[in-house]
Design a protein around this motif. Structure first.
Motif, PDB file in Angstrom:
ATOM      1  N   ASP B  47      26.608  44.847  43.971  1.00  0.00           N
ATOM      2  CA  ASP B  47      26.934  44.288  42.661  1.00  0.00           C
ATOM      3  C   ASP B  47      28.386  44.559  42.284  1.00  0.00           C
ATOM      4  OD1 ASP B  47      24.484  43.130  42.390  1.00  0.00           O
ATOM      5  OD2 ASP B  47      23.611  44.769  41.220  1.00  0.00           O
ATOM      6  N   VAL B  48      28.904  45.692  42.711  1.00  0.00           N
ATOM      7  CA  VAL B  48      30.325  45.985  42.465  1.00  0.00           C
ATOM      8  C   VAL B  48      31.193  45.007  43.260  1.00  0.00           C
ATOM      9  CG1 VAL B  48      32.175  47.683  42.673  1.00  0.00           C
ATOM     10  CG2 VAL B  48      29.869  48.440  42.048  1.00  0.00           C
ATOM     11  N   VAL B  49      30.833  44.834  44.529  1.00  0.00           N
ATOM     12  CA  VAL B  49      31.612  43.938  45.389  1.00  0.00           C
ATOM     13  C   VAL B  49      31.586  42.514  44.826  1.00  0.00           C
ATOM     14  CG1 VAL B  49      31.692  42.849  47.680  1.00  0.00           C
ATOM     15  CG2 VAL B  49      31.397  45.334  47.466  1.00  0.00           C
ATOM     16  N   ARG B  50      30.402  42.095  44.402  1.00  0.00           N
ATOM     17  CA  ARG B  50      30.300  40.736  43.894  1.00  0.00           C
ATOM     18  C   ARG B  50      31.077  40.573  42.576  1.00  0.00           C
ATOM     19  NH1 ARG B  50      24.403  38.846  44.711  1.00  0.00           N
ATOM     20  NH2 ARG B  50      25.013  38.643  46.896  1.00  0.00           N
ATOM     21  N   HIS B  51      31.003  41.580  41.742  1.00  0.00           N
ATOM     22  CA  HIS B  51      31.719  41.514  40.458  1.00  0.00           C
ATOM     23  C   HIS B  51      33.221  41.331  40.689  1.00  0.00           C
ATOM     24  CE1 HIS B  51      32.645  42.438  36.232  1.00  0.00           C
ATOM     25  NE2 HIS B  51      33.626  43.191  36.688  1.00  0.00           N
ATOM     26  N   PHE B  52      33.783  42.164  41.513  1.00  0.00           N
ATOM     27  CA  PHE B  52      35.233  42.093  41.678  1.00  0.00           C
ATOM     28  C   PHE B  52      35.662  40.916  42.555  1.00  0.00           C
ATOM     29  CE2 PHE B  52      34.787  46.361  39.962  1.00  0.00           C
ATOM     30  CZ  PHE B  52      35.772  46.309  38.986  1.00  0.00           C
ATOM     31  N   THR B  53      34.793  40.487  43.456  1.00  0.00           N
ATOM     32  CA  THR B  53      35.107  39.276  44.213  1.00  0.00           C
ATOM     33  C   THR B  53      35.145  38.080  43.251  1.00  0.00           C
ATOM     34  OG1 THR B  53      34.078  40.172  46.188  1.00  0.00           O
ATOM     35  CG2 THR B  53      34.385  37.785  46.126  1.00  0.00           C
ATOM     36  N   GLN B  54      34.150  38.018  42.385  1.00  0.00           N
ATOM     37  CA  GLN B  54      34.129  36.907  41.423  1.00  0.00           C
ATOM     38  C   GLN B  54      35.308  36.981  40.460  1.00  0.00           C
ATOM     39  OE1 GLN B  54      30.152  36.993  39.789  1.00  0.00           O
ATOM     40  NE2 GLN B  54      29.261  36.100  41.640  1.00  0.00           N
ATOM     41  N   LEU B  55      35.661  38.187  40.063  1.00  0.00           N
ATOM     42  CA  LEU B  55      36.842  38.307  39.209  1.00  0.00           C
ATOM     43  C   LEU B  55      38.086  37.804  39.937  1.00  0.00           C
ATOM     44  CD1 LEU B  55      36.715  41.686  37.230  1.00  0.00           C
ATOM     45  CD2 LEU B  55      36.504  39.364  36.349  1.00  0.00           C
TER      46      LEU B  55
ATOM     47  N   PRO C  80      36.355  55.082  49.160  1.00  0.00           N
ATOM     48  CA  PRO C  80      35.264  54.219  49.651  1.00  0.00           C
ATOM     49  C   PRO C  80      35.815  52.925  50.261  1.00  0.00           C
ATOM     50  CG  PRO C  80      34.798  54.992  47.420  1.00  0.00           C
ATOM     51  CD  PRO C  80      36.207  55.391  47.730  1.00  0.00           C
ATOM     52  N   ALA C  81      35.183  52.476  51.328  1.00  0.00           N
ATOM     53  CA  ALA C  81      35.671  51.286  52.030  1.00  0.00           C
ATOM     54  C   ALA C  81      35.722  50.061  51.109  1.00  0.00           C
ATOM     55  CB  ALA C  81      34.784  51.000  53.238  1.00  0.00           C
ATOM     56  N   ALA C  82      34.779  49.979  50.185  1.00  0.00           N
ATOM     57  CA  ALA C  82      34.739  48.798  49.313  1.00  0.00           C
ATOM     58  C   ALA C  82      35.987  48.702  48.431  1.00  0.00           C
ATOM     59  CB  ALA C  82      33.478  48.827  48.444  1.00  0.00           C
ATOM     60  N   CYS C  83      36.565  49.863  48.096  1.00  0.00           N
ATOM     61  CA  CYS C  83      37.820  49.864  47.310  1.00  0.00           C
ATOM     62  C   CYS C  83      38.916  49.095  48.040  1.00  0.00           C
ATOM     63  CB  CYS C  83      38.340  51.292  47.167  1.00  0.00           C
ATOM     64  SG  CYS C  83      37.833  52.118  45.713  1.00  0.00           S
ATOM     65  N   GLY C  84      39.148  49.525  49.287  1.00  0.00           N
ATOM     66  CA  GLY C  84      40.202  48.900  50.085  1.00  0.00           C
ATOM     67  C   GLY C  84      39.902  47.429  50.334  1.00  0.00           C
ATOM     68  N   LEU C 330      47.705  46.645  40.647  1.00  0.00           N
ATOM     69  CA  LEU C 330      46.798  46.694  41.795  1.00  0.00           C
ATOM     70  C   LEU C 330      46.186  48.086  41.940  1.00  0.00           C
ATOM     71  CD1 LEU C 330      45.899  44.643  43.996  1.00  0.00           C
ATOM     72  CD2 LEU C 330      47.461  45.835  45.537  1.00  0.00           C
ATOM     73  N   CYS C 331      46.974  49.113  41.688  1.00  0.00           N
ATOM     74  CA  CYS C 331      46.456  50.486  41.762  1.00  0.00           C
ATOM     75  C   CYS C 331      45.438  50.722  40.654  1.00  0.00           C
ATOM     76  CB  CYS C 331      47.598  51.494  41.661  1.00  0.00           C
ATOM     77  SG  CYS C 331      48.856  51.295  42.945  1.00  0.00           S
ATOM     78  N   ALA C 332      45.691  50.140  39.479  1.00  0.00           N
ATOM     79  CA  ALA C 332      44.744  50.293  38.376  1.00  0.00           C
ATOM     80  C   ALA C 332      43.433  49.590  38.711  1.00  0.00           C
ATOM     81  CB  ALA C 332      45.335  49.720  37.088  1.00  0.00           C
ATOM     82  N   ILE C 333      43.521  48.430  39.343  1.00  0.00           N
ATOM     83  CA  ILE C 333      42.305  47.707  39.730  1.00  0.00           C
ATOM     84  C   ILE C 333      41.543  48.513  40.790  1.00  0.00           C
ATOM     85  CG2 ILE C 333      41.421  45.596  40.807  1.00  0.00           C
ATOM     86  CD1 ILE C 333      43.766  44.091  39.455  1.00  0.00           C
ATOM     87  N   GLN C 334      42.316  49.086  41.716  1.00  0.00           N
ATOM     88  CA  GLN C 334      41.688  49.927  42.732  1.00  0.00           C
ATOM     89  C   GLN C 334      40.949  51.104  42.064  1.00  0.00           C
ATOM     90  OE1 GLN C 334      44.428  50.823  45.845  1.00  0.00           O
ATOM     91  NE2 GLN C 334      42.900  51.739  47.176  1.00  0.00           N
TER      92      GLN C 334
END
Lengths: 139, 485, 448
Positions: B47-55, C80-84, C330-334
């Motif tokens: 859900d995190v991945v989808r949220h930020f991908t959609q953003l 976490p990998a999802a961050c990158g 970008l760092c803030a979004i990360q």
């Protein structure tokens, strides 16, 4: 553009309404229209001293900020607290409810440095109005 | 779209932490502990991945859209530079390692990147030395002004004033003011250049220096720049080069040769590092001989054996201007970019940046008013004044372009030109892309004649319609929790 | 061949014809022969493969191998990998400052979420959308306090990072501010001294929690003291520690600031990092940097825009609150992606892991003969030990034995040559810590 006949005006588009020793200060219809929606009024401190044509306070609109200069020298007697919650008063009613401050005039002679309504009207005509918005380029 | 906080469901977690392998250390005294937990969202990883991908899909970007934002140099950001910056030998390197005694040996590769980047930029700009530390263009400006102040102080000069043309970026006067200088603004002449007579009239022993962008924000290279430098130097002033527009003159002219004493360059413009939605940037500063000893510490040195070290010993240095050595991850990308292009590639970059801008200028000048009708450098400056007479302003044309999936040019800058539309295509765009843009601009002009009222509703194809910025500024809701507490 | 330029010779000719010139050089006519570079002696370009390979060689020359126990404000937390993966989306990293809100809702909403997360993390009302890094953010916070109070005296607690203090010193060199320093007492802020130093000319007291030496504190009483003199309190904080520690908001602090690297950003040899400022709502107009605000669009739907831009340099020019233009979006979004992944429970657990592990290592180290912890001040994930020998010598030997042992305080403080600042994160295992303690014991013995 509305201009009130018995007020006096500055080149920076402030108006002043003199009643004995007290002057009420605001910005003109032209000024509020050029600034657009006013979003914030920084009210001056009561009892502070201002000099003629020196900075009295500042206004912000969405993409600009403008200094407001005092048309006369004197002590600040009162400020319009309503502007804190409703800065749009200046847009809706610049000459009455949108007043900014009342100043105790220290030198009545200074009024001669201001424009009459007719003079201000011709002054506006001489200005080439800029409708520009805000700059967006940057480093 | 909902906010992460609104999607939060109690007891969800998006990241698995290790179980503890040590005994609990017991409780800290209550006085040291927070009373309520931070209300961070609780979401699963998907859900995190989808949220930020959609953003992300609600953004325009160089990767997806033509982005001719004048003065911002939105060129393509090469993918391989991302790969370089992510190499563990760089990404995992602790900044304090080389500050251990003899610790430079643990960071030789990183120090070489800094040292070599300084050398490349010195050659490109004609300066003697560089510091890579400034973290953005405006930070570079402030550093440059501090160097200027240090120079005058060391010489016992009584200086108060920094001169800035009216066409300058807002950061110039802001930086000079933060450093304690008064600003004197010089108006532009009819051709858009600095009015030299006006400059002469304000020259005095109190002038600390001049800040100039060259080519300037009208996209014009002022051929009298060396004469201006001579005038400023005649009162022992410092010539400051704002490198915002360096992309126009790579290999054609160097600020150092033109008489500039200090420069900043924007790696996120000329050297193709990504803008990141507004940072991180990087604004290295270069100096000529007379300012070198004032550069911030640390300096990177290289000895006869090819060993790199950090020198913190600068008796005349202005000191620390950043915690460490700069936006290293950004510097790496710029260095990789320079290595790939080489000297010839850099020169070619400017050639095509200028060609593309002039092509747009020639194609659009029939429909849009050109305040300075002449060859431009890397960007061309139009005004929507004709369209404004029909009730359509630069901002309306910008919103029209957004509907066509093109990012608008910079509008309302420079401040000195009414209804300004500043277009910087950059060298990385193809002729086909430029042609599509031209057609759209002509279509917009056509529409200002046929149906000027239509513009007020644009854009209509985006995730949102035009926002109410007045409401945002008056009500100031900048924290989700402020009204949900 | 330049892969980043599309124009072919045919395109170039067609474009030159449209312009009405014969060559590209003609377009550069304003640059006259006397302006030509005196030298432009740069190497020939390389292929992508050659550049990547060259830089990989340089990357391998850096010692990221030794097990890191170095902190000093910058920590080896797991990213976490999802961050990158998410910030590697071109739609995020190749966008620009969101000046056209219709085309930038992704960046704007993410930054609004970042601001909100920083507010709940620090217990404050409002946040900006980030500044360059922790040190420059502290300088900006100080300038903000000076603007708000109209005063120019700054009381600096001895626990504030020496790196930040050096930075502030160079920025204020040409300005007429008065700085007074309050050295620590038993590792924590010296209450009696601070009370003496804060007067009615003081703009702000600057504190750090945990302080540079690792000690944690409750600064509530100092805030009361400062406010009694009309001074503000600025506290520089370490975000991960706020998973458990009392927040600046709970202490009554006026401006919270800090380095956000610990929120999912790699160490990156010093940057790019993430500076932040959060404050009370009444100070929002004096807060530098970009701010994203909520509003509605013309159809009444919620959306986000840059707001309060009238304070900024592109409008106010020399009257701006600061010359800052860039944030580190970008760092803030990360960071907000990290905070969303780790979540409410995860952040607590992360903080607890850091604390427990550091306490475990501390307990092992004090068993070594001659190694002492000199104060009883509690610590979070970093602590100071006094060795019987020079800390630099220990670090040097341990590096060869596979450990980056910590940071020698003698680097910034006279007389602290034997003191070592040791940091532990969730990444350090019990085995690594036991091995570290064993090797440290051996090295200390050898050096005596």
């Amino acid at each position: 553009m509305d201009i009130i006949n018995h007020y006096l005006y500055t080149k920076e588009h402030e108006w002043i309404d003199i009643d004995g020793k007290t002057a009420t200060v605001g910005i003109t219809d032209y000024a509020q229209s050029a600034l657009g929606d006013i979003t914030y009024v920084e009210l001056p401190g009561i009892d502070g001293q201002v000099e003629q044509f020196e900075q009295l306070t500042a206004l912000e609109s969405v993409k600009s900020a403008s200094d407001i200069f005092s048309p006369v020298s004197g002590k600040i007697l009162e400020v319009n607290d309503e502007l804190t919650d409703d800065p749009g008063l200046i847009n809706r009613d610049p000459y009455e409810k949108g007043w900014i401050a009342k100043v105790e005039i220290s030198d009545e002679e200074e009024a001669s440095n201001l424009m009459t309504a007719d003079e201000y009207r011709s002054y506006l005509e001489s200005l080439d109005r800029n409708d520009g918005g805000a700059a967006e380029a940057e480093e | 779209m909902k906010l992460v906080f609104e999607k939060s469901v109690k007891d969800r977690q998006g990241f698995k932490l290790p179980d503890t392998d040590v005994p609990s250390a017991g409780a800290l005294k209550e006085t040291y502990l927070r009373k309520t937990d931070a209300a961070l969202p609780e979401m699963s990883e998907l859900d995190v991945v989808r949220h930020f991908t959609q953003l992300s899909q609600r953004n325009f970007s160089v990767d997806a859209n033509f982005y001719p934002l004048g003065s911002c140099t939105m060129k393509y950001n090469p993918k391989f530079t991302e790969k370089v910056a992510a190499m563990p030998g760089f990404a995992d390197l602790h900044p304090l390692l080389p500050q251990l005694k003899g610790g430079e040996r643990y960071a030789q590769g990183a120090l070489e990147v800094l040292y070599e980047s300084e050398r490349w930029l010195s050659m490109i700009t004609g300066m003697k030395a560089f510091t890579m530390q400034p973290l953005a263009g405006a930070h570079g400006e402030l550093t440059g002004i501090m160097l200027m102040a240090a120079y005058h102080k060391a010489k016992g000069n009584k200086k108060k004033i920094v001169i800035i043309p009216d066409s300058a970026h807002g950061t110039n006067p802001a930086s000079a003011a933060v450093a304690g200088y008064e600003i004197v603004t010089i108006p532009s002449d009819k051709k858009g250049g600095m009015d030299i007579e006006k400059l002469k009239s304000v020259l005095s022993d109190e002038v600390a220096g001049l800040m100039v962008t060259s080519p300037d924000t009208y996209g014009v290279f002022n051929p009298q720049i060396d004469e201006i430098a001579r005038l400023i130097h005649s009162v022992d002033g410092i010539m400051y080069y704002d490198g915002a527009n360096l992309n126009a003159i790579l290999g054609r002219a160097r600020p150092g040769d033109l008489g500039f004493d200090v420069v900043h360059v924007n790696l996120h413009k000329t050297f193709a590092t990504p803008h990141g939605g507004g940072g991180p940037g990087s604004g290295p500063v270069g100096v000529g001989e007379k300012l070198e000893k004032f550069l911030p510490v640390s300096r990177v040195t290289k000895d006869a054996l090819g060993v790199y070290a950090l020198n913190y010993d600068g008796p005349d240095s202005i000191g620390y201007i950043a915690s460490f050595y700069g936006a290293f991850g950004v510097i790496l990308k710029a260095y990789a970019y320079m290595l790939l292009l080489g000297g010839d590639g850099l020169k070619e970059t400017s050639a095509h940046a200028v060609l593309n801008a002039n092509y747009l200028l020639s194609r659009l000048k029939g429909a849009y008013y050109l305040p300075f009708d002449r060859v431009c450098m890397h960007e061309c400056l139009f005004s929507a004044s004709r369209q404004a007479e029909r009730g359509v302003h630069a901002i309306d044309i910008a919103k029209f372009l957004i509907d066509k999936k093109v990012h608008p040019p910079t509008v309302y800058f420079p401040l000195t030109v009414k209804e300004a539309i500043m277009i910087e295509p950059t060298e990385t765009e193809s002729k086909e892309t430029l042609d599509v843009f031209v057609e759209l601009m002509l279509e917009a002009d056509e529409l200002t004649r046929k149906d000027p009222g239509a513009f007020k509703s644009f854009p209509t194809t985006m995730p949102i319609f035009r926002p109410d910025e007045t409401k945002a500024a008056r009500e100031l809701k900048v924290n989700y929790f402020a009204s949900n507490a | 061949m330049n892969p980043f330029i599309a124009n072919t010779p045919d395109d170039t000719r067609a474009m030159l014809d449209a312009i009405g010139v014969k060559s590209i050089d003609e377009l550069f006519a304003d640059i006259q022969p006397r302006h030509a570079p005196r030298s432009f002696d740069l190497p020939k370009g390389l292929s992508e493969f050659e550049v990547t390979s060259k830089l990989n060689t340089l990357a391998l020359k850096n010692s990221v191998g030794p097990v890191p126990f170095i902190g000093g404000g910058y920590y080896d937390h797991y990213v976490p990998a999802a961050c990158g993966a998410l910030i590697s989306r071109g739609e995020f990293y190749t966008a620009y400052t969101p000046y056209q809100p219709e085309a930038a809702q992704g960046t704007l909403q993410s930054l609004f979420e970042f601001q909100s997360a920083m507010c709940t993390l620090t217990g404050m009302d409002v946040s900006n959308a980030s500044l360059y890094e922790g040190g420059t953010a502290l300088y900006e916070a100080m300038m903000m306090a000076i603007r708000i109070t109209g005063r120019t005296r700054i009381v600096m607690d001895g626990g504030v990072s020496p790196i930040y203090r050096k930075l502030i010193k160079s920025y204020t060199h040409n300005l007429h501010f008065e700085f007074v320093e309050a050295p620590l007492l038993h590792g924590q802020s010296d209450r009696a001294l601070l009370k003496k130093l804060v007067d009615d000319k003081t703009a702000a007291v600057i504190l750090q929690n945990p302080n540079f030496f690792g000690a944690i504190d409750d600064h509530t009483d100092i805030v009361t003291t400062a406010h009694a003199s009309g001074a503000l309190v600025i506290e520089s904080v370490y975000p991960v520690s706020l998973g458990m520690l009392k927040t600046p908001g709970e202490m009554g602090v006026d401006i919270a600031t800090g380095e956000g690297q610990s929120l999912g950003l790699p160490l990156n040899f010093g940057g790019p990092y993430l500076g932040f400022i959060t404050t009370r709502k009444k100070f929002i107009r004096q807060m530098p940097g970009r701010i994203v605000g909520e509003t509605v669009d013309s159809a009444g739907n919620r959306c986000f825009v840059n707001t309060l831009q009238a304070r900024e340099q592109h409008i106010r020019r020399e009257k701006a609150t600061s010359n800052v233009c860039t944030n580190v979006a970008l760092c803030a979004i990360q960071a907000v992606i990290f905070m969303t992944l780790i979540g409410k429970q995860g952040l607590k657990k992360l903080a607890r892991l850091n604390y427990d592990k550091a306490e475990f290592l501390k307990a092992q180290l004090v068993k070594i003969p001659g190694v002492q912890v000199k104060t009883s001040a509690p610590t979070f994930n970093e602590f100071t030990v006094c060795l019987p020998v020079n800390a630099n010598d220990v670090i040097e030997r341990m590096m060869h034995l596979g450990f980056a042992a910590g940071f020698p305080l003698g680097r910034y403080y006279d007389g602290l040559d034997k003191y070592l600042l040791v940091a532990v994160t969730e990444k350090r295992t019990k085995d690594e810590m036991l091995a570290y303690a064993e090797v440290l014991g051996r090295v200390v013995k050898e050096l005596q």
